[in-house]
Motif scaffolding. Sequence first.
Motif, short mmCIF file in Angstrom:
data_model
loop_
_atom_site.label_atom_id
_atom_site.label_comp_id
_atom_site.label_asym_id
_atom_site.label_seq_id
_atom_site.Cartn_x
_atom_site.Cartn_y
_atom_site.Cartn_z
N PRO A 94 -6.28 3.05 2.38
CA PRO A 94 -5.77 3.80 1.22
C PRO A 94 -6.73 4.93 0.84
CG PRO A 94 -5.75 1.42 0.82
CD PRO A 94 -6.56 1.66 2.05
N ASN A 95 -6.15 6.01 0.30
CA ASN A 95 -6.95 7.15 -0.19
C ASN A 95 -7.91 7.68 0.86
OD1 ASN A 95 -7.04 5.02 -2.95
ND2 ASN A 95 -5.81 6.87 -2.94
N LYS B 216 -0.22 6.10 -5.50
CA LYS B 216 -1.64 6.03 -5.86
C LYS B 216 -2.55 5.85 -4.65
CE LYS B 216 -1.95 1.03 -6.75
NZ LYS B 216 -2.28 0.00 -7.76
N ASN B 217 -2.01 5.41 -3.51
CA ASN B 217 -2.82 5.20 -2.31
C ASN B 217 -2.83 6.40 -1.37
OD1 ASN B 217 -3.80 2.55 -2.79
ND2 ASN B 217 -1.82 1.71 -2.24
N ASN C 13 -12.30 -0.85 0.74
CA ASN C 13 -10.90 -0.89 0.31
C ASN C 13 -9.93 -0.88 1.49
OD1 ASN C 13 -11.38 1.79 1.09
ND2 ASN C 13 -9.85 2.59 -0.34
N CYS D 59 0.80 -1.23 0.00
CA CYS D 59 0.00 0.00 0.00
C CYS D 59 0.84 1.28 0.00
CB CYS D 59 -0.93 0.01 1.22
SG CYS D 59 -2.27 -1.18 1.14
N LEU E 22 -2.62 8.00 2.70
CA LEU E 22 -2.72 6.67 3.29
C LEU E 22 -2.82 6.82 4.82
CD1 LEU E 22 -2.56 3.54 3.05
CD2 LEU E 22 -0.06 3.77 3.19
#
Length: 606
Positions: A350-351, A290-291, A334, A286, A294
């Motif tokens: 994530p995100n 893109k995550n 997620n 992770c 976090l």
Amino acid sequence: MMEPSFYAEIIQASLNPFVCFELVKDNNNKVIDGIYKDLNPAYECLIGMNKDALLGKKVTEISESINLKTIQFLKASEKAKKNDKTDYYFELKKQFYRIQIFSFEKEYTAISYTESTTELLQKNIAQEDLKQTENQLSLILDSTEEAICGIDLNGRCTFLNLNCMKLLGIKEESEMVGQPIFNHLIKDSLSTEETTVKQDILNKLIGKQPCQSNEIYFIRMDGTLYPVEYFVKPKTSNGTLLGGILTFADMTKRKAEQAEINHLMFHDPLTGSFNHIKFEKLKVACDNEKNLPLSIIMGDVNGLRRINQHYGHYEGDQLLKAITTILRESIPKNGYIARYGEDEFSILLPNTDSSQVSWHIEKIQDAIREYNDQISKDQAAINLALGSETKCTMDYDIQKMINKAQDYMDKQKMLNRDSMRNILLTSIKTTLLVRSKFTEEHAERLVTLSKSVGKKMKLSPCQMDELALLAELHDVGKIGIDDAILNKPGKLTDGEMAEMKKHSFIGYQIIKSIEGLADIALPILHHHERSDGKGYPDGLTRHDIPLLSRIISVVDAYDAMTQDRPYRKAMTQEEAIVEIKKNSGTQFDPEVVRFFLESIEEILKE
């Protein structure tokens, strides 16, 4: 009709050896021997023994050189119907004979020997050997657990064994022979594209190279799929490629076993969540751009050991399962939940930014309260300390992020109502309430206003907890101030004011001495600093002042202005807001004031 004696005379005169036996059988009615009943002169010449020496004797009592083959002929007669004849070929004294076996009256068998050419005999023997070889090969192929089939260069099936027929779901070999076997192979059970298995295999065959794979599926006639592992070996004759032999093994059971092994390897057997090993892998997976942002939530079950001792391990296990269920239902799909330790959980999100984490933590806490309200007195309640942290850039090391979340979690655990530290804090708060004008209502208002501003500023859940604690304890140093000064109704003298100003440093020393509260010790020390540097004790300016101190400064001033004092009447809320705006940039941090005004506006609307 000719008399039986006439047939006997013909047999006796025949140049072809002829012999008749009475069959000897075992308890299972199987032929094991034969007794000579009659024979002609030609047979005497064939074996070199006269009739008198043979009649009444068993075959097994005669020369071993002929009895073994004769016994085989007698056993073969069991398969022959009455008056039917079966042909065999036999070599004796360098002469080849065609053997005919006659079965009659169930108890008797006759054998006739006719001379034959070598070529005919060899052809027959070759055919028999071929038939025997084919039977043996068929037996071997059908007894193996693997599915086996042959293919030509166009991918058409040339033969298949029983297990291949079972795998395909067919009853007759003819249903598949001559048909393209590749129509039943795909690379992925979810693939909608045309299979490339055919080209992969044929390319290998053309290159006369073995080919294997464990990533394909076999399609049965009814459309169901089986994961299979296959091996293809080229089939050649005198250097010429004829096709190939495909061997398949059904991987359904093996895949299920491997899946179970993988599950046990990476999952906690009690809660079904990921274990520490899997968490370490997820942490690495992770940790990428893109995550971001976090976030992580760390949770620790307070008093699990005591619960196991008091209620039993079964109750403790049920509590852990209940916590896992609450966590699963309170985080997005997620997110990843892991049982980090015996009484610890970790959640990777994530995100997810800090404000979203705060919302998820509130949802978890609400679910815990609801659970605790529904349980009986005989059940253990959930007491879960939570800490979180968020990384927004790749420069922030993920392990440091996890450590920070654990630190916040430990502080929450420390503040558990059953802890000795919390008992100490409760005692300090009580003393403060008794010795000063600080009231519970004032503390509650400060906590509410502080949290409202903190949410607007998108503080992390841990900062929010610290802010709430600071709202209750920022004036704790006043318990070290003389009562006469602390409760004086009128204006303080310069000397008294200097003495009063010491309360921030006294509070700093008190809180700093309590393990785990160091993070709010400095905000207590500096909660009377001003943005223009005219505050105390160190005259710090705007951004040098701890953020939590700047927030409490505004909130505390607003609450003080809107409450009655012995020496003045309370301002209206509108008047207090005007005063806050007036002192923005001098006494108060302008940024904090902006978020404070947004919060007050929402509160007033309510």
